[in-house]
Scaffold this motif. Structure first.
Motif, PDB file in Angstrom:
ATOM      1  N   ARG A 115      52.463   6.356  61.140  1.00  0.00           N
ATOM      2  CA  ARG A 115      51.897   7.172  60.062  1.00  0.00           C
ATOM      3  C   ARG A 115      50.510   7.567  60.534  1.00  0.00           C
ATOM      4  O   ARG A 115      49.771   6.738  61.054  1.00  0.00           O
ATOM      5  N   VAL A 116      50.163   8.821  60.369  1.00  0.00           N
ATOM      6  CA  VAL A 116      48.879   9.329  60.830  1.00  0.00           C
ATOM      7  C   VAL A 116      48.106   9.880  59.647  1.00  0.00           C
ATOM      8  O   VAL A 116      48.625  10.696  58.886  1.00  0.00           O
ATOM      9  N   SER A 117      46.878   9.415  59.504  1.00  0.00           N
ATOM     10  CA  SER A 117      46.008  10.026  58.512  1.00  0.00           C
ATOM     11  C   SER A 117      45.085  10.985  59.269  1.00  0.00           C
ATOM     12  O   SER A 117      44.958  10.894  60.487  1.00  0.00           O
ATOM     13  N   ASN A 118      44.466  11.879  58.554  1.00  0.00           N
ATOM     14  CA  ASN A 118      43.603  12.923  59.106  1.00  0.00           C
ATOM     15  C   ASN A 118      44.448  14.060  59.712  1.00  0.00           C
ATOM     16  O   ASN A 118      44.446  14.291  60.918  1.00  0.00           O
ATOM     17  N   MET A 119      45.160  14.737  58.829  1.00  0.00           N
ATOM     18  CA  MET A 119      45.997  15.868  59.258  1.00  0.00           C
ATOM     19  C   MET A 119      45.168  17.001  59.858  1.00  0.00           C
ATOM     20  O   MET A 119      45.652  17.721  60.719  1.00  0.00           O
ATOM     21  N   ARG A 120      43.924  17.135  59.424  1.00  0.00           N
ATOM     22  CA  ARG A 120      43.072  18.185  59.973  1.00  0.00           C
ATOM     23  C   ARG A 120      42.875  17.963  61.471  1.00  0.00           C
ATOM     24  O   ARG A 120      43.002  18.881  62.271  1.00  0.00           O
ATOM     25  N   ARG A 121      42.612  16.719  61.861  1.00  0.00           N
ATOM     26  CA  ARG A 121      42.429  16.405  63.286  1.00  0.00           C
ATOM     27  C   ARG A 121      43.739  16.601  64.047  1.00  0.00           C
ATOM     28  O   ARG A 121      43.746  17.103  65.176  1.00  0.00           O
ATOM     29  N   LEU A 122      44.843  16.212  63.460  1.00  0.00           N
ATOM     30  CA  LEU A 122      46.148  16.409  64.089  1.00  0.00           C
ATOM     31  C   LEU A 122      46.397  17.894  64.334  1.00  0.00           C
ATOM     32  O   LEU A 122      46.857  18.286  65.412  1.00  0.00           O
ATOM     33  N   ALA A 123      46.061  18.727  63.360  1.00  0.00           N
ATOM     34  CA  ALA A 123      46.220  20.178  63.505  1.00  0.00           C
ATOM     35  C   ALA A 123      45.315  20.716  64.613  1.00  0.00           C
ATOM     36  O   ALA A 123      45.716  21.603  65.372  1.00  0.00           O
ATOM     37  N   GLU A 124      44.100  20.181  64.731  1.00  0.00           N
ATOM     38  CA  GLU A 124      43.196  20.603  65.806  1.00  0.00           C
ATOM     39  C   GLU A 124      43.792  20.291  67.174  1.00  0.00           C
ATOM     40  O   GLU A 124      43.752  21.115  68.081  1.00  0.00           O
ATOM     41  N   ILE A 125      44.334  19.102  67.326  1.00  0.00           N
ATOM     42  CA  ILE A 125      44.910  18.691  68.617  1.00  0.00           C
ATOM     43  C   ILE A 125      46.093  19.575  68.982  1.00  0.00           C
ATOM     44  O   ILE A 125      46.244  19.984  70.133  1.00  0.00           O
ATOM     45  N   LEU A 126      46.926  19.883  68.000  1.00  0.00           N
ATOM     46  CA  LEU A 126      48.154  20.629  68.267  1.00  0.00           C
ATOM     47  C   LEU A 126      48.017  22.133  68.066  1.00  0.00           C
ATOM     48  O   LEU A 126      48.990  22.866  68.211  1.00  0.00           O
ATOM     49  N   GLY A 127      46.827  22.592  67.727  1.00  0.00           N
ATOM     50  CA  GLY A 127      46.636  24.029  67.507  1.00  0.00           C
ATOM     51  C   GLY A 127      47.369  24.519  66.286  1.00  0.00           C
ATOM     52  O   GLY A 127      47.971  25.587  66.307  1.00  0.00           O
ATOM     53  N   GLY A 128      47.322  23.779  65.201  1.00  0.00           N
ATOM     54  CA  GLY A 128      48.063  23.917  63.961  1.00  0.00           C
ATOM     55  C   GLY A 128      48.318  25.272  63.345  1.00  0.00           C
ATOM     56  O   GLY A 128      48.449  25.360  62.147  1.00  0.00           O
ATOM     57  N   VAL A 129      48.429  26.343  64.129  1.00  0.00           N
ATOM     58  CA  VAL A 129      48.716  27.662  63.562  1.00  0.00           C
ATOM     59  C   VAL A 129      49.844  28.299  64.361  1.00  0.00           C
ATOM     60  O   VAL A 129      49.838  28.299  65.585  1.00  0.00           O
ATOM     61  N   LYS A 130      50.838  28.837  63.636  1.00  0.00           N
ATOM     62  CA  LYS A 130      51.937  29.564  64.283  1.00  0.00           C
ATOM     63  C   LYS A 130      51.441  30.932  64.724  1.00  0.00           C
ATOM     64  O   LYS A 130      50.452  31.442  64.196  1.00  0.00           O
ATOM     65  N   PRO A 131      52.145  31.558  65.663  1.00  0.00           N
ATOM     66  CA  PRO A 131      51.792  32.942  65.981  1.00  0.00           C
ATOM     67  C   PRO A 131      51.864  33.786  64.715  1.00  0.00           C
ATOM     68  O   PRO A 131      52.817  33.698  63.962  1.00  0.00           O
ATOM     69  N   GLY A 132      50.851  34.543  64.446  1.00  0.00           N
ATOM     70  CA  GLY A 132      50.774  35.326  63.221  1.00  0.00           C
ATOM     71  C   GLY A 132      49.813  34.721  62.217  1.00  0.00           C
ATOM     72  O   GLY A 132      49.599  35.262  61.149  1.00  0.00           O
ATOM     73  N   GLY A 133      49.243  33.549  62.537  1.00  0.00           N
ATOM     74  CA  GLY A 133      48.219  32.954  61.698  1.00  0.00           C
ATOM     75  C   GLY A 133      48.693  32.030  60.600  1.00  0.00           C
ATOM     76  O   GLY A 133      47.900  31.477  59.858  1.00  0.00           O
ATOM     77  N   GLU A 134      50.015  31.819  60.456  1.00  0.00           N
ATOM     78  CA  GLU A 134      50.537  30.939  59.409  1.00  0.00           C
ATOM     79  C   GLU A 134      50.356  29.476  59.828  1.00  0.00           C
ATOM     80  O   GLU A 134      50.680  29.098  60.952  1.00  0.00           O
TER      81      GLU A 134
END
Length: 180
Positions: A115-134
């Motif tokens: 279980r991972v807390s801090n979804m914002r950091r997880l999104a930063e690591i994985l580049g949390g945006v699909k092509p098109g900005g979603e």
């Protein structure tokens, strides 16, 4: 007959809301004593390394639905499952049901889960945006082996060892906080 099923469904949801069927929510820090903060930081850094090295290899599956499809098609190729939430999503019953099903499947197929807390950091690591900005659904992330080889990574070994040690302490789904 339907009244009985409705009552059973209500009881199931009520139990889920209270956390009776969810895996242990204690962190490794609460169970292991000295040096646990250092170990948690070390495992969090190792997890970041795993994600950073898996991403360019195409070994990351992001999203609850996409993860479920991947687990169904080739569970033997999955080396790690991350389930992530923020504080406000802990009460989301539908998400917790998805997590419970994914956890059960992973346990059945010997896949390590965190279980991972801090979804914002997880999104930063994985580049949390699909092509098109979603924005991507970061609630479930799978790490898989590269196509033609088995992945030998010291950071992955450290994370897997942490998961194994947690299971020995009867904590089947340990919680990692990714630092900012």
């Amino acid at each position: 007959m339907r009244k009985r099923a409705d009552t059973r469904d209500h009881l199931w949801i009520s139990c889920l809301q209270r956390g009776y069927f969810l895996m242990c929510n204690m962190t490794f820090e609460e169970t292991s004593g000295e040096n646990s903060t250092e170990r948690m930081d070390s495992v969090a850094k190792a997890l970041e390394e795993v994600l950073s090295s898996a991403l360019p290899q195409g070994c990351i599956t992001v999203g609850v639905y996409e993860a479920a499809k991947s687990l169904n098609v080739d569970p033997d190729n999955v080396v790690l499952c991350l389930l992530a939430t923020d504080e406000e999503q802990v009460e989301d019953v539908a998400l917790q049901i998805h997590f419970t099903l994914i956890q059960a499947f992973c346990c059945e197929n010997d896949i390590n889960i965190l279980r991972v807390s801090n979804m914002r950091r997880l999104a930063e690591i994985l580049g949390g945006v699909k092509p098109g900005g979603e924005p991507m659904d970061m609630h479930c992330v799978l790490v898989t082996n590269p196509q033609l080889t088995t992945w030998k990574d010291p950071a992955l070994s450290k994370v897997n060892l942490f998961c194994r040690d947690s299971r020995i302490l009867d904590q089947w789904v340990p919680i990692i906080n990714l630092p900012d």
